[in-house]
Scaffold this active site. Sequence first.
Site, PDB file in Angstrom:
ATOM      1  N   ASP A  56       0.815  -1.213   0.000  1.00 27.49           N
ATOM      2  CA  ASP A  56       0.000   0.000   0.000  1.00 27.49           C
ATOM      3  C   ASP A  56       0.847   1.261   0.000  1.00 27.49           C
ATOM      4  O   ASP A  56       2.020   1.250   0.366  1.00 27.49           O
ATOM      5  CB  ASP A  56      -0.947   0.011   1.197  1.00 27.49           C
ATOM      6  CG  ASP A  56      -0.223   0.046   2.536  1.00 27.49           C
ATOM      7  OD1 ASP A  56       0.793  -0.665   2.676  1.00 27.49           O
ATOM      8  OD2 ASP A  56      -0.669   0.781   3.441  1.00 27.49           O
ATOM      9  N   GLU A 104       0.265  -1.400   5.584  1.00 25.56           N
ATOM     10  CA  GLU A 104       1.305  -0.962   6.512  1.00 25.56           C
ATOM     11  C   GLU A 104       1.138   0.508   6.856  1.00 25.56           C
ATOM     12  O   GLU A 104       1.345   0.918   8.003  1.00 25.56           O
ATOM     13  CB  GLU A 104       2.691  -1.205   5.898  1.00 25.56           C
ATOM     14  CG  GLU A 104       3.859  -1.018   6.872  1.00 25.56           C
ATOM     15  CD  GLU A 104       4.420   0.401   6.896  1.00 25.56           C
ATOM     16  OE1 GLU A 104       5.288   0.666   7.755  1.00 25.56           O
ATOM     17  OE2 GLU A 104       3.993   1.245   6.084  1.00 25.56           O
TER      18      GLU A 104
END
Length: 409
Positions: free
Chosen positions: A82, A177
């Site tokens: 991400d 994350e």
Amino acid sequence: MYENLLPRFLRYVKTETRSDATSTTTPSTQTQVAFAQTLKKELEELGMNDVIYNETNGFVIATLPSNVEKDVRSIGFIAHMDTADFNAVNVSPQIVENYDGESTIPLDKEGKFTLNTKDFPNLKNYRGETLITTDGTTLLGADDKSGIAEIMTAMEYLINHPEIKHGTIRVAFGPDEEIGVGADKFDVAQFNVDFAYTMDGGPVGELQFETFNAAQAEITIQGKNVHPGTAKNTMINALQLGIDFHNALPADEVPEKTAGEEGFYHLAVFAGTPEEATMTYIIRDHNREIFEARKAKIKEIQQTLNAPFDEERIKVDLFDQYYNMREVIEKDMSIVEIAKQAMEELSIQPIIEPVRGGTDGSKISYLGIPTPNIFAGGENMHGRFEFVSLQAMEKATNVIIKIAELNAK
């Protein structure tokens, strides 16, 4: 040497994978699911074994079997899919070849946004290198698609060069994350390695095995709103109570006034009306004892400000997010020493310092796999000024391969 590294990286960053803190799914966005499936296919095409997409936690994992007869420790390399909370749609990377270390780099066509050595003196470190930048409208996504590209390229190189001896290597590419929940469901039994590294650091040389201890405080303040003309001795202004709460904290212990191993309280959200207000704090410190004292300070202020009232006006939901992974890793510093030796043998000066933040490795270390963090090369993360050097990514790829080689010895 790594002909697929740059095309691979450019392909990754053009794929939108922003995470969403308001989502209740894992991964938090479907774009990450789609990207995970793309990575799964690529790992299979490379020739990796046991390639799996875990629908429970959103991680893609794969194995490169050992090519040595003796028993050596297994290693994991981890990166996240991400990107952060900044525009990540239609990423259009620009390539600046043979940067002279001095010139201003225009990002957008209008010249409103530039990379220049006055604002970003680290540019001087990249003389003669190839830089990949944004076009000024989005982030780049080197955090952490540079890490994914480096791990993928290192695995490709090891597969194509079986003369390089290594033990079992597993790779994992995971979600979310950037919103702090990516590793919450990480399956250490499925990953099954002796130790691992996240490829999620910044400039060349970073080697980190110490992070903050982290907590978050969600504060709700219930006021009593009456007409201000008749408010005396009756109104309870929730906003004023919030101001009083904040002013009761140490004024200098905030992010903008701290560095190194100094911890802080950070007011991330303050919103509301005289009737009701909410506040969100993140609390950080490398030292566990001081960290616990910081949390106790929050509760102490709550009690003090509630005392004059006949009911609880201020409520605090205080919860831990992650802990300093040093407490786990320092029990066996050999994994840090291997990474340090790998860098030194590649003429890279290791920069070993605490992270003023956390990594997936913080949680994974406490789940049972000690996981320091290694540089991936990016600078100015999470915004339009983000850039990465191709040579920095090549060096990170070299480090992965060298660690595998040293571990086999």
